[in-house]
Scaffold this active site. Sequence first.
Site: not given
Ligand code: BES
Ligand code: ZN
Ligand code: MN
Length: 500
Positions: A267, A272, A279, A290, A349, A351, A353
Amino acid sequence: MNITLKCAPVEQQSSHCLIVGVFEKRQPGPHAQALDKASGGVLQRILKQGDMDGKPGQTLMLHQLSGIKAERVLLVGCGKASEFDEKQYSKALSNAITAVNDSGARDAACYLTDLEVKDRSKAWNVRRAAELTHQALYRYQQTFSKKEKPDYPLGKLQLCVDDKALKSARIGLKIGEAIGKGASFTRELGNLPGNVCTPTYLANQAGKQLKGYDNMKVRVLNQKSIEELKMGAFLSVAKGSRQPPKLIVIEYQGTQKETRPYALIGKGVTFDAGGISIKPASAMDEMKYDMGGAAGVLGTMQAIGELQPPINVVAIIPACENLPDGNANKPGDVVTSMSGQTIEILNTDAEGRLILCDALTYSERFKPRSVIDTATLTGACIVALGNHPCGLLSNDQPLAEALLAAGQTSQDRAWQLPLWDEYQDQLKSNFADMANIGGREAGTITAACFLSRFTKKLKWAHLDIAGTAWKSGADKGSTGRPVPILTQYLLDQCGKKYQL
Ligand code: BES
Ligand code: ZN
Ligand code: MN
């Protein structure tokens, strides 16, 4: 840093610094004992005085001991002798390298590699030492106005083993150096800020670092080619940014062309912000990491370039930014992935996947033996597992087990979570084939369930590195993971050749 192997009695070494181990309580290891003898018992007297009792984490630098040619002797606490395992060894070694580097010694001879570590060979000790040396000496410099330049840098390190171990230690040294260098490349890319490390920068760096290796080809597909591939999910994330997306494809051919490759997917979200589902501000800076999956895959490809194993590997990196914009994805939007399956984007968010699913579909054309994707995919993974293991999910149990084993060997461990069908229901959408989120529960698993819908034709594993790719807090910075586990997995596919 020039790391070499050496096989010589410690008391005959004339290095700037000798590194030897001391166990609890005040028990000199075999090399410290030899030095004690050569110096007429000075070492034992120092230990008896109470200057050092051998606890893990302790180091004590001694200067100009009588009867010893070397200018310095570094005593390194190794903990209880009966418990000297890979963890204690790694800790002692990292401390030792840091202490020598701070001491002004230009070269050093390390005898910790010649100690017996529980269930590990000397060749493994050497490998780990080389890797940890690169890790301990890495400094992030690029965006400071003044570069740190030590007056007395440690330039040479000899890793000492007995002659029985010398031959296999050579392979250990090569692997350790390759992983160490690869992880440093990964760390540098991760630590760079989002305004420097854009998708275009990532693609350029892939070319610059990897093109020089034998049997390595780097291709970068631009927006237009990505459109031609109909990667609608990937493109939908990228369109909220002014930075154009890149699809980086690297092919390493270490054996006959027809041999099916191993595929790695990383990825590469270079920042992000969450998109329209933005966020919160606190710690948002860390979302420059990210692209940790992409960086980990690039570091692994560098290690592969160094080692030239007899396998084929293909790396696929979708790279873009996830930002809020007038043109960005909106909650409720439906997009069509390269596979033809439609996706309702309930949270912009989620994104990662969306870009990975199209990369997974693209990987099918290589008919890979296995596909491993790695991504900073879910905050939920940190909640579930903390910062120690990567999360592992797979549709093929032998592949999962191979990765678990590679994690043990390389000390870059993973922990498997279930990918049961029951969780798939959480992805139901009223308006598309699936939703891109599965609710609050089991967030790491539902993310993997989403990906699994694009891997029906593949032997696939997913490594969630959200908790392991970087550290937060005072020593915020990239860790270089998952370069060790990925490289180890690939080397394990080469039969006996790289077994230590
Ligand atoms: N890059 C983030 C995941 C992440 C967040 C990694 C904080 C490390 C620290 C990912 O893109 C994301 O935002 N995932 C969301 C998914 C949710 C919206 C289902 C998450 O984990 O909050
Ligand atoms: Zn992300
Ligand atoms: Mn995200």
